[in-house]
Enzyme design. Structure first.
Site, PDB file in Angstrom:
ATOM      1  N   VAL A  15       0.848  -1.197   0.000  1.00  0.00           N
ATOM      2  CA  VAL A  15       0.000   0.000   0.000  1.00  0.00           C
ATOM      3  C   VAL A  15       0.885   1.249   0.000  1.00  0.00           C
ATOM      4  O   VAL A  15       0.619   2.215  -0.725  1.00  0.00           O
ATOM      5  CB  VAL A  15      -0.952  -0.020   1.217  1.00  0.00           C
ATOM      6  CG1 VAL A  15      -1.737   1.278   1.320  1.00  0.00           C
ATOM      7  CG2 VAL A  15      -1.904  -1.212   1.127  1.00  0.00           C
ATOM      8  N   SER A  40      13.887  -0.797   8.013  1.00  0.00           N
ATOM      9  CA  SER A  40      14.074   0.133   6.887  1.00  0.00           C
ATOM     10  C   SER A  40      14.577   1.498   7.329  1.00  0.00           C
ATOM     11  O   SER A  40      15.140   2.247   6.505  1.00  0.00           O
ATOM     12  CB  SER A  40      12.736   0.338   6.166  1.00  0.00           C
ATOM     13  OG  SER A  40      12.104  -0.887   5.910  1.00  0.00           O
ATOM     14  N   ARG A 109     -11.103   1.082  12.371  1.00  0.00           N
ATOM     15  CA  ARG A 109     -12.263   1.275  11.484  1.00  0.00           C
ATOM     16  C   ARG A 109     -13.604   1.207  12.201  1.00  0.00           C
ATOM     17  O   ARG A 109     -14.532   1.929  11.872  1.00  0.00           O
ATOM     18  CB  ARG A 109     -12.264   0.199  10.395  1.00  0.00           C
ATOM     19  CG  ARG A 109     -11.241   0.419   9.313  1.00  0.00           C
ATOM     20  CD  ARG A 109     -11.433  -0.641   8.237  1.00  0.00           C
ATOM     21  NE  ARG A 109     -10.281  -0.706   7.373  1.00  0.00           N
ATOM     22  CZ  ARG A 109      -9.808  -1.848   6.859  1.00  0.00           C
ATOM     23  NH1 ARG A 109     -10.404  -2.994   7.130  1.00  0.00           N
ATOM     24  NH2 ARG A 109      -8.758  -1.832   6.083  1.00  0.00           N
ATOM     25  N   CYS A 148     -10.594  -3.741   1.627  1.00  0.00           N
ATOM     26  CA  CYS A 148     -10.511  -3.668   0.160  1.00  0.00           C
ATOM     27  C   CYS A 148     -11.642  -4.405  -0.569  1.00  0.00           C
ATOM     28  O   CYS A 148     -11.936  -4.099  -1.719  1.00  0.00           O
ATOM     29  CB  CYS A 148      -9.146  -4.157  -0.304  1.00  0.00           C
ATOM     30  SG  CYS A 148      -8.588  -5.640   0.538  1.00  0.00           S
ATOM     31  N   GLN A 174     -10.568 -12.837  -4.292  1.00  0.00           N
ATOM     32  CA  GLN A 174      -9.672 -11.735  -3.925  1.00  0.00           C
ATOM     33  C   GLN A 174      -8.241 -11.940  -4.423  1.00  0.00           C
ATOM     34  O   GLN A 174      -7.677 -13.032  -4.340  1.00  0.00           O
ATOM     35  CB  GLN A 174      -9.708 -11.518  -2.413  1.00  0.00           C
ATOM     36  CG  GLN A 174     -11.116 -11.154  -1.949  1.00  0.00           C
ATOM     37  CD  GLN A 174     -11.239 -10.688  -0.509  1.00  0.00           C
ATOM     38  OE1 GLN A 174     -12.300 -10.820   0.064  1.00  0.00           O
ATOM     39  NE2 GLN A 174     -10.198 -10.142   0.070  1.00  0.00           N
ATOM     40  N   GLY A 178      -3.732  -8.306  -2.204  1.00  0.00           N
ATOM     41  CA  GLY A 178      -4.461  -7.987  -0.983  1.00  0.00           C
ATOM     42  C   GLY A 178      -3.784  -8.517   0.267  1.00  0.00           C
ATOM     43  O   GLY A 178      -4.090  -8.084   1.379  1.00  0.00           O
ATOM     44  N   ARG A 234      -9.242 -16.581  -1.818  1.00  0.00           N
ATOM     45  CA  ARG A 234      -8.037 -15.998  -2.441  1.00  0.00           C
ATOM     46  C   ARG A 234      -7.824 -16.706  -3.782  1.00  0.00           C
ATOM     47  O   ARG A 234      -7.856 -17.947  -3.839  1.00  0.00           O
ATOM     48  CB  ARG A 234      -6.826 -16.208  -1.529  1.00  0.00           C
ATOM     49  CG  ARG A 234      -5.583 -15.530  -2.009  1.00  0.00           C
ATOM     50  CD  ARG A 234      -5.600 -14.017  -1.833  1.00  0.00           C
ATOM     51  NE  ARG A 234      -5.422 -13.588  -0.458  1.00  0.00           N
ATOM     52  CZ  ARG A 234      -5.698 -12.356  -0.030  1.00  0.00           C
ATOM     53  NH1 ARG A 234      -6.183 -11.439  -0.853  1.00  0.00           N
ATOM     54  NH2 ARG A 234      -5.507 -12.025   1.228  1.00  0.00           N
ATOM     55  N   HIS A 241     -10.231  -7.204  -6.698  1.00  0.00           N
ATOM     56  CA  HIS A 241     -11.112  -8.108  -5.949  1.00  0.00           C
ATOM     57  C   HIS A 241     -12.477  -8.144  -6.638  1.00  0.00           C
ATOM     58  O   HIS A 241     -13.076  -7.093  -6.906  1.00  0.00           O
ATOM     59  CB  HIS A 241     -11.327  -7.598  -4.512  1.00  0.00           C
ATOM     60  CG  HIS A 241     -10.132  -7.755  -3.617  1.00  0.00           C
ATOM     61  ND1 HIS A 241      -8.989  -8.425  -3.972  1.00  0.00           N
ATOM     62  CD2 HIS A 241      -9.942  -7.325  -2.330  1.00  0.00           C
ATOM     63  CE1 HIS A 241      -8.128  -8.396  -2.952  1.00  0.00           C
ATOM     64  NE2 HIS A 241      -8.681  -7.737  -1.960  1.00  0.00           N
TER      65      HIS A 241
HETATM   66  N1  LIG Z   1      -2.716  -4.836   0.236  1.00  0.00           N
HETATM   67  C1  LIG Z   1      -3.992  -4.457   0.179  1.00  0.00           C
HETATM   68  O1  LIG Z   1      -4.681  -4.652  -0.836  1.00  0.00           O
HETATM   69  C2  LIG Z   1      -4.634  -3.741   1.347  1.00  0.00           C
HETATM   70  C3  LIG Z   1      -5.906  -3.237   1.159  1.00  0.00           C
HETATM   71  C4  LIG Z   1      -6.531  -2.553   2.202  1.00  0.00           C
HETATM   72  C5  LIG Z   1      -5.893  -2.400   3.402  1.00  0.00           C
HETATM   73  N2  LIG Z   1      -4.659  -2.919   3.601  1.00  0.00           N
HETATM   74  C6  LIG Z   1      -4.026  -2.689   4.910  1.00  0.00           C
HETATM   75  O2  LIG Z   1      -2.964  -1.753   4.725  1.00  0.00           O
HETATM   76  C7  LIG Z   1      -1.891  -2.060   5.611  1.00  0.00           C
HETATM   77  C8  LIG Z   1      -0.621  -2.346   4.812  1.00  0.00           C
HETATM   78  O3  LIG Z   1      -0.839  -3.470   3.965  1.00  0.00           O
HETATM   79  P1  LIG Z   1       0.244  -3.924   2.896  1.00  0.00           P
HETATM   80  O4  LIG Z   1      -0.464  -4.912   2.039  1.00  0.00           O
HETATM   81  O5  LIG Z   1       0.887  -2.746   2.279  1.00  0.00           O
HETATM   82  O6  LIG Z   1       1.317  -4.684   3.863  1.00  0.00           O
HETATM   83  P2  LIG Z   1       2.890  -4.870   3.659  1.00  0.00           P
HETATM   84  O7  LIG Z   1       3.246  -4.921   2.212  1.00  0.00           O
HETATM   85  O8  LIG Z   1       3.237  -6.020   4.507  1.00  0.00           O
HETATM   86  O9  LIG Z   1       3.523  -3.516   4.287  1.00  0.00           O
HETATM   87  C9  LIG Z   1       3.514  -3.269   5.678  1.00  0.00           C
HETATM   88  C10 LIG Z   1       4.188  -1.957   6.030  1.00  0.00           C
HETATM   89  O10 LIG Z   1       4.178  -1.816   7.471  1.00  0.00           O
HETATM   90  C11 LIG Z   1       5.533  -1.612   7.938  1.00  0.00           C
HETATM   91  N3  LIG Z   1       5.744  -2.285   9.220  1.00  0.00           N
HETATM   92  C12 LIG Z   1       5.621  -3.600   9.513  1.00  0.00           C
HETATM   93  N4  LIG Z   1       5.969  -3.831  10.811  1.00  0.00           N
HETATM   94  C13 LIG Z   1       6.321  -2.637  11.326  1.00  0.00           C
HETATM   95  C14 LIG Z   1       6.791  -2.216  12.604  1.00  0.00           C
HETATM   96  N5  LIG Z   1       6.964  -3.089  13.622  1.00  0.00           N
HETATM   97  N6  LIG Z   1       7.046  -0.897  12.785  1.00  0.00           N
HETATM   98  C15 LIG Z   1       6.880  -0.022  11.772  1.00  0.00           C
HETATM   99  N7  LIG Z   1       6.444  -0.348  10.534  1.00  0.00           N
HETATM  100  C16 LIG Z   1       6.175  -1.646  10.324  1.00  0.00           C
HETATM  101  C17 LIG Z   1       6.412  -2.243   6.869  1.00  0.00           C
HETATM  102  O11 LIG Z   1       7.723  -1.665   6.959  1.00  0.00           O
HETATM  103  P3  LIG Z   1       9.041  -2.523   6.571  1.00  0.00           P
HETATM  104  O12 LIG Z   1       9.068  -2.616   5.082  1.00  0.00           O
HETATM  105  O13 LIG Z   1      10.134  -1.681   7.121  1.00  0.00           O
HETATM  106  O14 LIG Z   1       8.912  -3.859   7.239  1.00  0.00           O
HETATM  107  C18 LIG Z   1       5.656  -1.867   5.587  1.00  0.00           C
HETATM  108  O15 LIG Z   1       5.972  -0.548   5.232  1.00  0.00           O
HETATM  109  C19 LIG Z   1      -2.348  -3.267   6.443  1.00  0.00           C
HETATM  110  O16 LIG Z   1      -2.874  -2.789   7.656  1.00  0.00           O
HETATM  111  C20 LIG Z   1      -3.402  -3.918   5.559  1.00  0.00           C
HETATM  112  O17 LIG Z   1      -4.343  -4.649   6.299  1.00  0.00           O
HETATM  113  C21 LIG Z   1      -3.992  -3.573   2.590  1.00  0.00           C
END
Ligand SMILES: NC(=O)c1ccc[n+]([C@@H]2O[C@H](COP(=O)([O-])OP(=O)(O)OC[C@H]3O[C@@H](n4cnc5c(N)ncnc54)[C@H](OP(=O)(O)O)[C@@H]3O)[C@@H](O)[C@H]2O)c1
Length: 362
Positions: A15, A40, A109, A148, A174, A178, A234, A241
């Site tokens: 995201v 990071s 939410r 989503c 989905q 996601g 999935r 989705h």
């Molecule tokens: N993907 C989708 O379609 C989607 C849709 C709607 C909502 N969401 C929600 O959006 C959020 C992100 O989803 P994503 O799919 O982008 O996940 P992701 O690819 O796993 O990214 C997670 C992010 O959170 C950071 N993070 C993880 N652990 C952390 C910590 N302990 N301290 C600080 N930062 C931390 C990660 O940083 P690092 O890279 O440094 O680990 C990364 O920037 C989630 O809450 C998810 O439920 C996702």
């Protein structure tokens, strides 16, 4: 006119990268600060793995990633793509410090004082932000966008609100994105359908939909009297989705009335011409084999919800297929549109009057 400085929490994730991409040439916002985990922090953003086709802007690539603790350095307006394991506490800390957090994470939410917004469906719910600030004593705040898959379901039902949607069955297909990065193992996903998604995905679709279609009374949001039953799957699709829906409409309109309402649906973001608002929030397909994620997901920069195969259902009265881009309309694009609505309503500090109205007049 100067742009508003914004930050991205979780900027390195799926995201987060879409935020950086969508905000690249944004007319109102400029990414000046990014934060992620300790893994990071301290690194140059452009030196970390990038997974989207178009590269990040040179300005974003040169930013040094901050840790979540660097609250005092963060700009007033923050987008959050943080993992839900950390989003809850971190977003509260930023809101308490005066930042307005526009979040994707699930943590807040269903908080009754937090707006769960789709600007086309429930823009008035933004009003609960006043009560949130008053009761929590925060000078900032938290605004969220839906799950989503829930956004696809709520967009359809919201466009049909005048017919009083009552009971809804939804089966989702989905996309892999996601699940974030790296998500589902390739050997589990390829050539397969997995009839379960963790993290309470079915419950999110069921309860978030009722909140979004609910009524804002001036001080609280009363969930709509609607029953949703969701079954999630999935599937090996990269983005998009799909929601296969059947539902009852209490006023029993004709199929032609339903299709006309979907095709003509527009709302406040379109009237305000918000930069990320699609011209048509719902694209109604007449071809029998649409929508399809591969063919339709990128239309309108991923912001419209696609609907097709609107037809009678012998059990519930109506059925159709809907599809939306989970990382754009279901995440980063949804949050950017929410932030644009906040600016348009004068709720972003530093952009309350002259600046926002000047933008809107352009
Ligand atoms: N993907 C989708 O379609 C989607 C849709 C709607 C909502 N969401 C929600 O959006 C959020 C992100 O989803 P994503 O799919 O982008 O996940 P992701 O690819 O796993 O990214 C997670 C992010 O959170 C950071 N993070 C993880 N652990 C952390 C910590 N302990 N301290 C600080 N930062 C931390 C990660 O940083 P690092 O890279 O440094 O680990 C990364 O920037 C989630 O809450 C998810 O439920 C996702």
């Amino acid at each position: 006119m100067s742009r508003i400085d914004v930050g991205v929490l979780g900027a390195t994730g799926t995201v987060g990268q879409h935020f950086i991409n969508l905000l690249k040439d944004h007319p109102w916002f400029r990414v000046s600060w990014v934060a992620a985990s300790e893994r990071s922090a301290g690194k140059r953003y452009g030196d970390l793995p990038w997974r989207l086709a178009a590269p990040p802007s040179a300005e974003a690539a040169d930013l040094v990633i901050a840790p979540l603790e660097a609250i005092d350095d963060a700009p007033q307006l923050l987008f959050s793509g943080l993992d839900s394991s950390v989003a809850g506490e971190a977003e509260v800390a930023f809101a308490r410090s005066g930042r307005l957090v526009v979040s994707n994470a699930r943590n807040h939410r269903m908080d009754p004082l937090v707006p769960l917004l789709i600007p086309e469906i429930n823009p008035d719910h933004i009003g609960v932000l006043d009560a949130q600030r008053r009761e929590r004593g925060w000078s900032g705040g938290i605004v969220t966008n839906p799950n989503c898959a829930a956004v696809v379901v709520a967009m359809v039902l919201g466009a049909l609100r005048q017919f009083r949607p009552a009971r809804v069955m939804v089966t989702t297909l989905q996309a892999l994105s996601g699940a974030g990065y790296p998500g589902v193992a390739s050997l589990d996903a390829l050539g397969n359908v997995i009839p379960f998604i963790g993290g309470g995905e079915e419950e999110k679709i069921e309860i978030e939909t009722a909140k979004m279609l609910g009524t804002f009374t001036g001080s609280a949001i009363v969930p709509a009297d609607i029953t949703v039953s969701a079954a999630v799957n999935r599937v090996p699709v990269p983005d998009g989705h799909t929601a296969i829906m059947s539902f009852e409409l209490a006023t029993k309109p004709t199929i032609e009335e339903v299709t006309a309402a979907l095709a003509s649906f527009t709302s406040e973001p379109q009237q305000l011409k918000l930069p990320t608002a699609p011209a048509n929030p719902i694209i109604l397909h007449t071809a029998q084999d649409r929508p399809q994620p591969r063919l339709d997901v990128a239309t309108g920069r991923g912001m419209p919800v696609h609907v097709g195969r609107v037809r009678p259902c012998p059990i519930h009265g109506y059925k159709l297929v809907a599809m939306g881009h989970n990382v754009v309309r279901g995440a980063a694009g949804a949050a950017v549109l929410n932030a644009e609505l906040l600016v348009a309503r004068g709720l972003v500090r530093g952009a309350e009057r002259a600046e926002s109205f000047a933008i809107l007049r352009q």
